[in-house]
Design an enzyme around this catalytic site. Structure first.
Site, PDB file in Angstrom:
ATOM      1  N   CYS A 455     -41.127 -39.399  82.885  1.00  0.00           N
ATOM      2  CA  CYS A 455     -40.784 -39.724  84.051  1.00  0.00           C
ATOM      3  C   CYS A 455     -39.382 -39.960  84.940  1.00  0.00           C
ATOM      4  CB  CYS A 455     -41.467 -41.035  84.611  1.00  0.00           C
ATOM      5  SG  CYS A 455     -41.094 -42.413  83.348  1.00  0.00           S
ATOM      6  N   HIS A 499     -41.569 -47.254  83.785  1.00  0.00           N
ATOM      7  CA  HIS A 499     -41.554 -46.394  84.641  1.00  0.00           C
ATOM      8  C   HIS A 499     -40.292 -46.076  85.347  1.00  0.00           C
ATOM      9  CE1 HIS A 499     -43.699 -42.933  86.559  1.00  0.00           C
ATOM     10  NE2 HIS A 499     -43.570 -43.582  87.740  1.00  0.00           N
ATOM     11  N   ASP A 515     -42.174 -40.942  94.218  1.00  0.00           N
ATOM     12  CA  ASP A 515     -42.657 -40.822  92.686  1.00  0.00           C
ATOM     13  C   ASP A 515     -42.687 -39.269  92.382  1.00  0.00           C
ATOM     14  OD1 ASP A 515     -42.842 -41.171  90.203  1.00  0.00           O
ATOM     15  OD2 ASP A 515     -44.599 -42.534  90.103  1.00  0.00           O
TER      16      ASP A 515
END
Lengths: 721, 309
Positions: A455, A499, A515
């Protein structure tokens, strides 16, 4: 001559002393030593190495000496005995113990600067505990050792409060008390003693609960030392690949219980901190905004202020929830956007993250309300704008070029963002926990060549592209999702849920969450880890002692869930019951009590309790009709024993009267009246022939004789015939 | 009533010289309808005491010398075919007497012992399926010799329990021994002994004794004593409720002898050792060693004023 006399007297004294010293079972001594070891072990991670050295030497010496003493005693005792009795051998003379105590205290005082107040106090306590075992000569000493042991064991709860550890400490405290029971009732079976102990502690539970709920909680005088504790979880500087390491960690980060229904998994973006400064390799909090943060920290932006922040347009309904954060040794807190909290020790930063005034060194719980539909910062100050556009464009020239190219193609910000996300989705980008290594953390290399990452890689590259394209953006680090525990109805978020995502500022709409990971691997966002990733994860974490077969079993999962739920409730209600909550509860209780009827009910309850007690007492007196005469007789006996006229335990009243007649004839007249009356009432008439008035009459006569007896006793004591 | 008892005591003491306490205990046991086990060395006057007791109370009396070949039939009796009536008739054994002296009871085989002890408990015997009631009152005075165990069958605990008291006479003091030695004949002529009571009078006394007041405090005291014996660390065998009953009955009888119509703790203490010692330590014979008795130890642990605090 004189000196010799002195020394004689001294030796006599010491003889007397040694004859007084208590004699204990050898098993009891060894149990004391083992318990000392266990009690000290609870704190072992906190000790200075010098103290550990001292304590182990002391324990070892004790052990050796006691083994010797036991052998000696066994030789003297009869053959078929596994245990024997002896008094504690004196290893050190008392002056040596005193010297050691002084030296040790001074040493601890000197080391205190390094250790801090709390640790030096604990060292002092443990030092005293280690030394005290050297002088168990009287019963009093045994008590002190046991009480010290209990103190040492419970003080370990300052550092660790998990439910398992607490249970272990409780068992240890019980074991300490068993020592006392074994001392007082040596012939009682161990099982009976344990039962007795459990019974006694059940009696103690109501008191403990009342004390826990109502006793004022003072804020501790000490600060739990933070130097030793490794920082856990996220850090305020993120390089590519940092979070991938976290992703293997099963450690708990925090737990959340929603008051109503919980939002969908994809909405659970837990904001921890915002990183807006990028030097080409590392993301960190900008020095400029840091300063801003500090100012705000001083101004204490509470909810009242926070909701008035001009930069916010509050919209939609709030979601209320409670978060219990594990110690992270940082100050940031976790919450959904946009979060507000009423608690005094929680502040809010200009980047909408919550922070705690101080370091989270113990599990803390806080109440948050979030408004997910809020528009964050519809207006962007120029300084903020420039900060969120600043870029070291030399670090990744290819990406910069790509961004400029895109910018030329798409004039609309939205369209540009969508194009980039589509790129991530369509081209062969992979989400993986084991990204191939990248030279110099180059984003170029990741974006154009390896195309496989975590991520952070995506968020990092995306933010870079945004800034290069002239859209203000920043990186946000936190946690995504969590695991719902249906048993306890709460959500656990682990370190592996860490994250990173991007926030983009669009005019009118404010800061928007984007995201990029969602574009690459939507399952990661929707449901946490995809099955593919889970497999990767399992491969990575399975070592030699893999618990994999166990983990797939249903009952194991159930059990684990159940235990975790209990642990959660423990943390929520017992550890989370802070002084603040206590004062709130008390206030509520008081206001409720003062509100009319509740007060009446309370008084009614009080009155009924008092009435019950009185009724019980009256019935008890009625049950024993001659109670008062017996009491008076017992009182007389107690008075006599004060004046050295003692009734032997098994002596009957008749015999004692005869005894007094022989030895203290001057007391006989009065005592005989009392004794005869007692005998008459307790043995002669089982039926209630005597009415109350005659009983009262007799009582008054007896009291008269009692006073006379007392008078005679005093006269005799003063030597007056 | 009390004078009759005093006369009885005086007469027995004139025969069993120098043992007034034991005599009094034995008499109180019989008045409380209990059986007595006298345990002592040979020649200490066991048989004399039993003999005198029986004769003084005016009861029919027979003695059985227990030996290893004694059969139950010798004790109980046997049914013999009668030519005249053409039926079996019981030839009653020694047990069909109001007082039976079972001398050296531990010499007989367990079978014979249990025949006697069953009769003691039930108050009747069965011969060939026919039950015969034993005379009333019925006392057994058994003696046994603690020394020379060869060829003896010690009474088991369950059967010891049927004796209300176990007594031992012990050696006489100097004066008593002088009197014994100066006595003209080796055996006093038993014809001199007068019966002071009729059976009716005896029953009356027993009824009176059963009506003596026992206050709750006394019951508490007995309970406390029993409970002490039941504690885990006690070396003694636990006292059963039957033991407590026997203790109370004996204490009532003792109170009667002391001219009181209510029981005080002193009565309990006086009879505690003979009533309870053989139940507390069945296999031990502390005949000459009162201080070491378990019963004394138990007594010393309870405060009679405040037995159940």
């Amino acid at each position: 001559m004189n000196g010799r006399g002195m020394s004689n007297a001294k030796s006599k004294n010491s003889n007397k002393h040694s004859s007084k010293s208590i004699i204990l079972n050898s098993k009891l001594f060894f149990a004391l030593l083992v318990l000392q070891l266990l009690n000290l072990l609870t704190l072992v991670t906190q000790f200075h190495w010098l103290y550990i050295l001292f304590a182990s030497i002391a324990l070892a010496t004790q052990f050796v000496v006691h083994v010797k003493a036991m052998r000696q005693a066994l030789l003297n005792a009869s053959i078929n005995q596994t245990s024997c009795y002896y008094s504690a051998p004196s290893i050190l003379p008392s002056w040596a113990i005193l010297l050691l105590a002084i030296a040790g205290s001074v040493a601890i005082a000197i080391a205190g600067r390094e250790l801090g107040l709390l640790l030096s106090m604990i060292h002092l306590l443990c030092f005293a505990y280690s030394l005290k075992v050297f002088e168990i000569t009287k019963r009093k000493d045994l008590y002190q050792v046991v009480v010290l042991g209990v103190f040492v064991a419970t003080s370990s709860l300052i550092f660790v409060q998990s439910i398992y550890f607490s249970l272990a400490v409780i068992v240890l405290v019980f074991a300490n008390f068993i020592i006392l029971l074994r001392f007082f009732a040596p012939s009682m079976l161990l099982l009976t003693q344990i039962k007795l102990l459990i019974k006694l502690s059940l009696y103690a539970i109501p008191f403990a609960v009342v004390l826990f709920v109502a006793f004022p909680k003072l804020s501790p005088l000490w600060q739990v030392p933070k130097a030793k504790a490794a920082k856990v979880g996220l850090s305020d500087q993120v390089k590519i690949g940092d979070i991938a390491q976290l992703a293997l960690s099963n450690e708990l980060a925090f737990r959340v219980s929603f008051e109503n229904s919980s939002p969908a998994h994809a909405q659970l973006y837990w904001r921890a901190l915002v990183l807006d400064d990028f030097d080409g390799i590392t993301w960190q909090q900008a020095a400029q905004s840091n300063r801003l943060r500090q100012q705000q920290g001083n101004n204490l932006a509470h909810l009242s202020n926070a909701s008035n922040v001009e930069n916010i347009v509050l919209r939609g309904e709030g979601i209320a929830y409670q978060v219990i954060a594990e110690p992270s040794f940082q100050s940031w807190l976790f919450a959904l956007d946009f979060a507000t909290s009423e608690q005094a020790n929680i502040g809010q930063r200009s980047d909408f993250a919550l922070f705690y005034h101080g370091i989270i060194s113990q599990t803390i719980s806080y109440q948050v309300t979030s408004y997910p539909e809020t528009i964050l910062a519809p207006e962007l100050t120029p300084s903020m704008r420039s900060l969120n556009l600043s870029l070291n464009s030399q670090s990744n020239p290819k990406l910069t070029a790509k961004a400029q190219q895109l910018r030329q193609r798409y004039s609309d910000d939205r369209a540009l963002i969508n194009q980039l996300l589509t790129d991530f989705n369509q081209n062969n980008y992979y989400y993986t926990l084991q990204p191939p290594s990248i030279q110099n953390n180059s984003l170029d290399e990741f974006y154009f060549q390896t195309r496989a990452g975590f991520c952070e890689h995506y968020a990092s590259a995306f933010t870079y592209l945004m800034r290069a394209a002239g859209i203000p953006s920043r990186m946000v680090v936190g946690y995504l999702g969590g695991e719902f525990n249906p048993n306890g109805n709460y959500l656990s978020v682990y370190q592996r849920n860490a994250h990173a995502w991007t926030e983009v500022w669009l005019p009118e709409q404010g800061w928007q969450r984007v995201d990029p990971t969602a574009a690459v691997d939507p399952e990661r966002v929707e449901r946490g880890f995809s099955s593919d990733l889970m497999q990767q994860y399992a491969d990575l974490s399975s070592g030699m002692f893999s618990m994999q077969p166990l983990k797939t079993m249903q009952w194991y999962k159930q059990l684990k869930m159940q235990i975790e739920a209990i642990d959660y409730q423990w943390t929520r209600w017992v550890i989370g019951y802070t002084g603040q909550k206590q004062s709130q509860l008390m206030k509520q209780l008081l206001t409720r009590l003062t509100q009319g009827k509740v007060m009446e009910y309370f008084l009614l309850c009080l009155a009924s309790v008092v009435l019950l007690i009185i009724a019980y007492k009256v019935s008890a007196v009625r049950g024993k009709k001659h109670h008062e005469i017996k009491q008076l007789y017992l009182k007389t006996l107690a008075l006599m024993s004060q004046h050295n006229v003692v009734k032997e335990h098994a002596m009957t009243g008749e015999k004692f009267t005869a005894f007094i007649g022989e030895n203290r004839p001057e007391l006989l007249v009065d005592f005989a009246v009392i004794s005869d009356c007692f005998q008459k009432y307790s043995y002669q008439n089982s039926s209630d022939e005597h009415n109350k008035s005659s009983l009262n009459h007799d009582l008054s006569i007896l009291k008269y004789h009692y006073r006379r007896l007392r008078w005679h006793l005093w006269l005799a004591k003063l030597g007056i015939k | 009533m009390q004078t009759a008892v005093a006369n009885i005591l005086a007469q027995i003491e004139s025969v069993v010289i120098g043992k007034p306490h034991q005599v009094k205990l034995a008499l109180s046991c019989l008045l409380a309808k209990g059986h007595i086990l006298i345990e002592d060395l040979p020649g200490m006057g066991k048989t004399t005491l039993a003999n005198t007791l029986a004769l003084t109370l005016g009861l029919s009396y027979q003695r059985i010398q227990f030996t290893s070949d004694l059969m139950p039939a010798d004790v109980i009796g046997i049914a013999i075919f009668d030519d005249v009536t053409k039926s079996f008739l019981l030839h009653p054994g020694a047990i069909f007497n109001q007082v039976v002296l079972a001398d050296e009871v531990n010499r007989a085989s367990p079978k014979t012992q249990s025949a006697l002890l069953e009769a003691m408990e039930e108050g009747r015997v069965s011969v060939d399926g026919v039950t015969h009631q034993l005379p009333e009152p019925f006392f057994v005075i058994a003696t046994q010799n603690p020394m020379s165990h060869a060829g003896t069958y010690p009474l088991p605990e369950s059967q010891l329990d049927r004796f209300m008291m176990r007594l031992s006479l012990g050696f006489p003091n100097i004066d008593a021994e002088r009197k014994i030695l100066q006595a003209t004949s080796s055996h006093r002529d038993t014809t001199d002994i007068k019966a002071f009571l009729t059976v009716e009078q005896l029953r009356e006394i027993q009824l009176h004794i059963s009506q003596i007041t026992v206050a709750p405090a006394i019951i508490d005291y007995v309970i406390a004593l029993c409970r002490v014996s039941r504690q885990a660390e006690s070396q003694a065998k636990a006292l059963s409720p039957r033991a407590g009953k026997a203790l109370l009955a004996a204490a009532k009888s003792w109170a009667f002898m002391e001219n009181r119509d209510y029981v005080i703790p002193d009565d309990i203490q006086a009879v505690f050792s003979p009533v309870c010692e053989h139940r507390l330590a069945p296999q031990q014979h502390h005949i000459f060693d009162e201080a070491n008795e378990l019963s004394q130890h138990i007594l010393s642990q309870v405060d009679p004023i405040n037995p159940l605090p």
